[in-house]
Design a protein around this motif. Sequence first.
Motif, short mmCIF file in Angstrom:
data_model
loop_
_atom_site.label_atom_id
_atom_site.label_comp_id
_atom_site.label_asym_id
_atom_site.label_seq_id
_atom_site.Cartn_x
_atom_site.Cartn_y
_atom_site.Cartn_z
N ILE A 5 9.79 3.69 -0.06
CA ILE A 5 8.98 4.90 0.06
C ILE A 5 7.96 4.69 1.17
O ILE A 5 7.54 3.56 1.44
N ARG A 6 7.58 5.79 1.81
CA ARG A 6 6.50 5.78 2.81
C ARG A 6 5.43 6.76 2.36
O ARG A 6 5.73 7.89 1.95
N CYS A 7 4.19 6.31 2.40
CA CYS A 7 3.07 7.10 1.91
C CYS A 7 1.97 7.20 2.97
O CYS A 7 1.92 6.41 3.91
N ILE A 8 1.09 8.19 2.76
CA ILE A 8 -0.09 8.34 3.61
C ILE A 8 -1.26 8.79 2.74
O ILE A 8 -1.06 9.48 1.73
N THR A 9 -2.44 8.35 3.09
CA THR A 9 -3.61 8.83 2.34
C THR A 9 -3.86 10.29 2.71
O THR A 9 -3.48 10.74 3.78
N SER A 10 -4.46 11.03 1.79
CA SER A 10 -4.62 12.48 1.99
C SER A 10 -5.47 12.81 3.21
O SER A 10 -5.35 13.90 3.77
N ASP A 11 -6.33 11.87 3.62
CA ASP A 11 -7.14 12.11 4.82
C ASP A 11 -6.44 11.66 6.11
O ASP A 11 -7.00 11.75 7.20
N GLY A 12 -5.20 11.17 5.97
CA GLY A 12 -4.44 10.76 7.14
C GLY A 12 -4.93 9.49 7.80
O GLY A 12 -4.60 9.21 8.96
N GLU A 214 6.26 3.00 -5.73
CA GLU A 214 5.05 3.83 -5.83
C GLU A 214 3.87 3.02 -6.32
O GLU A 214 2.75 3.13 -5.79
N GLU A 215 4.09 2.20 -7.33
CA GLU A 215 3.00 1.40 -7.90
C GLU A 215 2.49 0.36 -6.92
O GLU A 215 1.29 0.08 -6.87
N ILE A 216 3.39 -0.20 -6.12
CA ILE A 216 2.97 -1.17 -5.11
C ILE A 216 2.10 -0.49 -4.05
O ILE A 216 1.05 -1.00 -3.66
N CYS A 217 2.52 0.69 -3.60
CA CYS A 217 1.71 1.43 -2.62
C CYS A 217 0.38 1.87 -3.23
O CYS A 217 -0.66 1.83 -2.57
N GLN A 218 0.41 2.31 -4.49
CA GLN A 218 -0.83 2.73 -5.15
C GLN A 218 -1.82 1.58 -5.28
O GLN A 218 -3.03 1.77 -5.14
N LYS A 219 -1.29 0.38 -5.51
CA LYS A 219 -2.17 -0.78 -5.60
C LYS A 219 -2.78 -1.10 -4.24
O LYS A 219 -3.96 -1.43 -4.13
N ALA A 220 -1.95 -0.99 -3.19
CA ALA A 220 -2.45 -1.25 -1.84
C ALA A 220 -3.48 -0.20 -1.42
O ALA A 220 -4.42 -0.50 -0.69
N LEU A 221 -3.30 1.03 -1.91
CA LEU A 221 -4.18 2.14 -1.52
C LEU A 221 -5.09 2.55 -2.67
O LEU A 221 -5.49 3.72 -2.77
N GLU A 225 -6.60 8.85 -2.25
CA GLU A 225 -5.58 9.80 -2.66
C GLU A 225 -4.34 9.58 -1.81
O GLU A 225 -4.43 9.50 -0.59
N MET A 226 -3.18 9.46 -2.46
CA MET A 226 -1.95 9.08 -1.76
C MET A 226 -0.90 10.17 -1.88
O MET A 226 -0.71 10.75 -2.94
N GLU A 227 -0.24 10.43 -0.79
CA GLU A 227 0.87 11.39 -0.78
C GLU A 227 2.12 10.68 -0.29
O GLU A 227 2.07 9.90 0.67
N ILE A 228 3.25 10.95 -0.94
CA ILE A 228 4.52 10.35 -0.51
C ILE A 228 5.11 11.18 0.62
O ILE A 228 5.33 12.38 0.47
N LEU A 229 5.35 10.53 1.75
CA LEU A 229 5.94 11.20 2.91
C LEU A 229 7.44 11.37 2.75
O LEU A 229 8.00 12.43 2.97
#
Length: 296
Positions: A5-12, A214-221, A225-229
Amino acid sequence: MDRMIRCITSDGAIMAAAVDTTNIVAIAQELHHTSGVATAALGRLLSGASLMGAMLKKEQAALTMKINGGGPLGSVVAIGDSHGNVRGYVEHPEVELPLKPNGKLDVGGGVGRDGLLMVVRDLGEGEPYVGQVRIVTGEIAEDITAYYAISEQIPTVCALGVLVDKEEHRAMLSGGLLIQVLPGADSATIDKLEENIRSLEPVTTMLAKGMTMEEICQKALFGFEMEILDEYQVKYVCTCSRDKVVQAFSTLKREDIVSLADETGYAEASCQYCGKKYRFSVEELEEIAKQASEKK
């Protein structure tokens, strides 16, 4: 099936990508009969190529990574496409080294530290972009981090891991995490991210705990606020074919093509990425030579 998965924070401000390559590395080990340290080195590079390949924006784009630091493993190569699928090989897959004092596989010793990490981006149009940096540790993740900092000026953290059974040298878990600070991130954002990174466990530890991508990215971020790209099912995919071998033969001189046959009357080409063999008779070689001459 392996997954990214690739994610980005809501503020970019921050991008993060996580990939589980456990099946990919198991397949690579079976194809190439790699030792423990070779499995770890190739597995890490495959994970890195999967993460970096998925960042390419063109459908037919490909990314090639090659690292060779003068160590006994020789060159380690991985190719990723824009969907995170990969293939690769290690020049000397049989090499084994003693464990480091901390009980870890000595990937840095296998790769070596006197050489380059080269990254080639081919977007399928025009000349490929080639970037390279001096190897920092040979442990691969740190070298990818250095590549982004030096060659692309993008603050990046890369974590890669392959868990190998110490007795049977069998790959058990593999994955990677790539985090990048994007333009516009303020100092508070960077400070918070650095705090998160300091508390991160190794990738294989998180996988062993059953954590999802998702959980790995959530821990890193954590704290953002995180959105999945996007997300991908990723695989070990080889693109070799008989036609590609014929194309390669066709670049040779007519007499050289025919001379490829051995005393049995056949020529055999083996794919270095998947081991598949392609066999050609003298008659087939003569036809290839004839057609190649007509095109010139």
